[in-house]
Scaffold this active site. Sequence first.
Site, PDB file in Angstrom:
ATOM      1  N   GLY A  25     -21.503   5.628  16.477  1.00 17.58           N
ATOM      2  CA  GLY A  25     -20.497   6.378  15.723  1.00 17.58           C
ATOM      3  C   GLY A  25     -19.979   5.571  14.569  1.00 17.58           C
ATOM      4  O   GLY A  25     -20.090   4.333  14.547  1.00 17.58           O
ATOM      5  N   GLY A  64     -16.622   5.999  11.625  1.00 16.45           N
ATOM      6  CA  GLY A  64     -15.567   6.817  11.033  1.00 16.45           C
ATOM      7  C   GLY A  64     -15.077   6.157   9.763  1.00 16.45           C
ATOM      8  O   GLY A  64     -15.726   5.251   9.247  1.00 16.45           O
ATOM      9  N   LYS A  65     -13.943   6.648   9.273  1.00 19.36           N
ATOM     10  CA  LYS A  65     -13.365   6.060   8.068  1.00 19.36           C
ATOM     11  C   LYS A  65     -13.024   4.606   8.321  1.00 19.36           C
ATOM     12  O   LYS A  65     -13.179   3.763   7.463  1.00 19.36           O
ATOM     13  CB  LYS A  65     -12.066   6.779   7.677  1.00 19.36           C
ATOM     14  CG  LYS A  65     -12.227   8.236   7.318  1.00 19.36           C
ATOM     15  CD  LYS A  65     -10.900   8.866   6.926  1.00 19.36           C
ATOM     16  CE  LYS A  65      -9.811   8.790   8.013  1.00 19.36           C
ATOM     17  NZ  LYS A  65     -10.120   9.447   9.296  1.00 19.36           N
ATOM     18  N   GLU A  66     -12.548   4.330   9.535  1.00 15.49           N
ATOM     19  CA  GLU A  66     -11.997   3.013   9.780  1.00 15.49           C
ATOM     20  C   GLU A  66     -12.530   2.360  11.045  1.00 15.49           C
ATOM     21  O   GLU A  66     -11.825   1.598  11.700  1.00 15.49           O
ATOM     22  CB  GLU A  66     -10.465   3.105   9.828  1.00 15.49           C
ATOM     23  CG  GLU A  66      -9.909   3.595   8.505  1.00 15.49           C
ATOM     24  CD  GLU A  66      -8.412   3.420   8.391  1.00 15.49           C
ATOM     25  OE1 GLU A  66      -7.971   2.883   7.359  1.00 15.49           O
ATOM     26  OE2 GLU A  66      -7.690   3.808   9.320  1.00 15.49           O
ATOM     27  N   LYS A 118     -15.685  -0.506  20.052  1.00 15.09           N
ATOM     28  CA  LYS A 118     -15.222   0.016  18.760  1.00 15.09           C
ATOM     29  C   LYS A 118     -14.717  -1.139  17.918  1.00 15.09           C
ATOM     30  O   LYS A 118     -13.785  -1.844  18.320  1.00 15.09           O
ATOM     31  CB  LYS A 118     -14.126   1.061  18.993  1.00 15.09           C
ATOM     32  CG  LYS A 118     -13.547   1.649  17.706  1.00 15.09           C
ATOM     33  CD  LYS A 118     -12.647   2.847  18.000  1.00 15.09           C
ATOM     34  CE  LYS A 118     -11.959   3.349  16.743  1.00 15.09           C
ATOM     35  NZ  LYS A 118     -11.040   4.482  17.034  1.00 15.09           N
ATOM     36  N   GLY A 157     -21.216  12.205  25.850  1.00 13.29           N
ATOM     37  CA  GLY A 157     -20.882  13.567  25.429  1.00 13.29           C
ATOM     38  C   GLY A 157     -21.076  13.777  23.960  1.00 13.29           C
ATOM     39  O   GLY A 157     -21.533  12.891  23.242  1.00 13.29           O
ATOM     40  N   ASP A 188      -3.596  12.298  15.525  1.00 11.57           N
ATOM     41  CA  ASP A 188      -4.768  12.578  14.690  1.00 11.57           C
ATOM     42  C   ASP A 188      -5.739  13.441  15.499  1.00 11.57           C
ATOM     43  O   ASP A 188      -6.960  13.274  15.452  1.00 11.57           O
ATOM     44  CB  ASP A 188      -5.449  11.275  14.244  1.00 11.57           C
ATOM     45  CG  ASP A 188      -6.540  11.523  13.197  1.00 11.57           C
ATOM     46  OD1 ASP A 188      -6.473  12.549  12.487  1.00 11.57           O
ATOM     47  OD2 ASP A 188      -7.472  10.694  13.091  1.00 11.57           O
ATOM     48  N   ASN A 208     -12.150  14.164  17.235  1.00  7.36           N
ATOM     49  CA  ASN A 208     -11.664  13.137  18.153  1.00  7.36           C
ATOM     50  C   ASN A 208     -11.601  13.622  19.596  1.00  7.36           C
ATOM     51  O   ASN A 208     -10.836  13.103  20.418  1.00  7.36           O
ATOM     52  CB  ASN A 208     -10.309  12.606  17.677  1.00  7.36           C
ATOM     53  CG  ASN A 208     -10.472  11.777  16.417  1.00  7.36           C
ATOM     54  OD1 ASN A 208     -11.520  11.161  16.217  1.00  7.36           O
ATOM     55  ND2 ASN A 208      -9.458  11.756  15.571  1.00  7.36           N
ATOM     56  N   ASP A 249      -9.978   8.013  20.057  1.00  2.00           N
ATOM     57  CA  ASP A 249      -9.486   7.618  18.724  1.00  2.00           C
ATOM     58  C   ASP A 249      -7.947   7.610  18.663  1.00  2.00           C
ATOM     59  O   ASP A 249      -7.342   8.424  17.978  1.00  2.00           O
ATOM     60  CB  ASP A 249     -10.087   8.574  17.674  1.00  2.00           C
ATOM     61  CG  ASP A 249     -10.066   7.980  16.281  1.00  2.00           C
ATOM     62  OD1 ASP A 249      -9.616   6.834  16.123  1.00  2.00           O
ATOM     63  OD2 ASP A 249     -10.494   8.676  15.341  1.00  2.00           O
TER      64      ASP A 249
HETATM   65  N1  LIG Z   1     -15.921   5.741  24.285  1.00  2.00           N
HETATM   66  C1  LIG Z   1     -16.833   6.354  23.523  1.00  2.00           C
HETATM   67  N2  LIG Z   1     -17.971   6.828  24.065  1.00  2.00           N
HETATM   68  C2  LIG Z   1     -18.892   7.457  23.311  1.00  2.00           C
HETATM   69  N3  LIG Z   1     -18.784   7.642  21.981  1.00  2.00           N
HETATM   70  C3  LIG Z   1     -17.675   7.188  21.355  1.00  2.00           C
HETATM   71  C4  LIG Z   1     -16.646   6.515  22.093  1.00  2.00           C
HETATM   72  N4  LIG Z   1     -15.676   6.194  21.220  1.00  2.00           N
HETATM   73  C5  LIG Z   1     -16.080   6.619  20.013  1.00  2.00           C
HETATM   74  N5  LIG Z   1     -17.277   7.239  20.075  1.00  2.00           N
HETATM   75  C6  LIG Z   1     -18.047   7.829  18.948  1.00  2.00           C
HETATM   76  O1  LIG Z   1     -17.732   7.133  17.753  1.00  2.00           O
HETATM   77  C7  LIG Z   1     -17.115   8.013  16.806  1.00  2.00           C
HETATM   78  C8  LIG Z   1     -15.999   7.278  16.052  1.00  2.00           C
HETATM   79  O2  LIG Z   1     -15.008   6.859  16.961  1.00  2.00           O
HETATM   80  P1  LIG Z   1     -13.463   7.142  16.735  1.00  2.00           P
HETATM   81  O3  LIG Z   1     -13.228   8.588  16.505  1.00  2.00           O
HETATM   82  O4  LIG Z   1     -12.710   6.506  17.843  1.00  2.00           O
HETATM   83  O5  LIG Z   1     -13.123   6.304  15.424  1.00  2.00           O
HETATM   84  P2  LIG Z   1     -13.006   6.758  13.899  1.00  2.00           P
HETATM   85  O6  LIG Z   1     -13.326   8.205  13.760  1.00  2.00           O
HETATM   86  O7  LIG Z   1     -13.740   5.762  13.117  1.00  2.00           O
HETATM   87  O8  LIG Z   1     -11.572   6.584  13.549  1.00  2.00           O
HETATM   88  P3  LIG Z   1     -10.936   7.138  12.215  1.00  2.00           P
HETATM   89  O9  LIG Z   1     -10.320   8.436  12.642  1.00  2.00           O
HETATM   90  O10 LIG Z   1     -10.007   6.068  11.859  1.00  2.00           O
HETATM   91  O11 LIG Z   1     -12.040   7.370  11.217  1.00  2.00           O
HETATM   92  C9  LIG Z   1     -16.625   9.190  17.625  1.00  2.00           C
HETATM   93  O12 LIG Z   1     -16.564  10.372  16.879  1.00  2.00           O
HETATM   94  C10 LIG Z   1     -17.644   9.281  18.745  1.00  2.00           C
HETATM   95  O13 LIG Z   1     -18.774  10.010  18.334  1.00  2.00           O
HETATM   96 MG   LIG Z   2     -12.411   9.701  14.912  1.00  2.00          MG
END
Ligand SMILES: Nc1ncnc2c1ncn2[C@@H]1O[C@H](COP(=O)(O)OP(=O)(O)OP(=O)(O)O)[C@@H](O)[C@H]1O
Ligand SMILES: [Mg+2]
Length: 285
Positions: A100, A102-104, A119, A188, A222, A227, A239
Amino acid sequence: MGVAAEQIRSLHKYEKTILLALERGMKRYAWVPLEQLRTTTNLAESEITYRLSRLIAWGMVRFNPVPYDGYALVFGGYDALALATLTHKGTISALGSQIGEGKESVVHDALGLGPVAIKFHRVGGRSFSSARLNRDYMPEEGHCPWLIASRKSAEREYEALKALHPKVSVPLPIDQNRHTVVMALINGQNLNRCRLEAPKEILEEVLENTRLAYKAGVIHADLSEYNILVEDGRVVLIDWPQWIATDHPNAGAIVGRDVDNILAYFLRKYQLDFPREDAVQWVIG
Ligand SMILES: Nc1ncnc2c1ncn2[C@@H]1O[C@H](COP(=O)(O)OP(=O)(O)OP(=O)(O)O)[C@@H](O)[C@H]1O
Ligand SMILES: [Mg+2]
């Protein structure tokens, strides 16, 4: 922005020493002088510059020659330090591939006692890069903002997961180091990628978990279809770094926004018209 797993495995002990010295040095300097590295590591200058050249090639360190030879840790180096610590503690034994982004953050799967997700928070990598290029001696408060912000973000997320698991359906928190959080790997799909057969049940499960989090004093802040993961027909809320406490002055508006995001998604994708007042009532009772 992947994580250089190969290089981390082959990191020499002097390279780790230098990364650690840079991490400490960055509390005082935007660019740590070579001289500072020499005195803190006790290594010969030729050894240090050789090791630094490898770290630079791997994207773990940056070099800046003006007005003095200075070195800075970048995310790749911070990743390497966190992974070295987590490996040493036995939290993980191998880093897998990226699952995965994301932005951050960047998320990888990894091997721990079982399959885990790790993460790597990356807060302010871009927006703070101009601050990093500023060669001035850093003020007490403002030194290395991306490093501090990313660590804080990971700590906050871990704090929320610990407060919520297992009352709320969130990934089991396993460990936290620097800007990383290790948690259970969820097998998932992101909700936005699912085609649900029983959308109303899933929506109700999201509201119920939002209620349970609220009852535990936590608002996601958020919440969206991105998420939420759906694992074997059950939802898992992920998240959490931006969570706020329910006694926050804007708690009402923020939890309302979370609910609105979810309702808007189910209306748009499934034409499911769940009354807003009922949903808010459900969550905050
Ligand atoms: N525990 C986990 N198990 C499986 N996949 C995960 C898990 N945590 C995160 N992911 C995958 O990684 C992606 C990014 O994680 P997350 O949403 O926590 O951070 P983010 O989107 O980078 O945060 P931000 O909202 O700051 O951009 C999720 O959309 C998911 O697909
Ligand atoms: Mg996210």
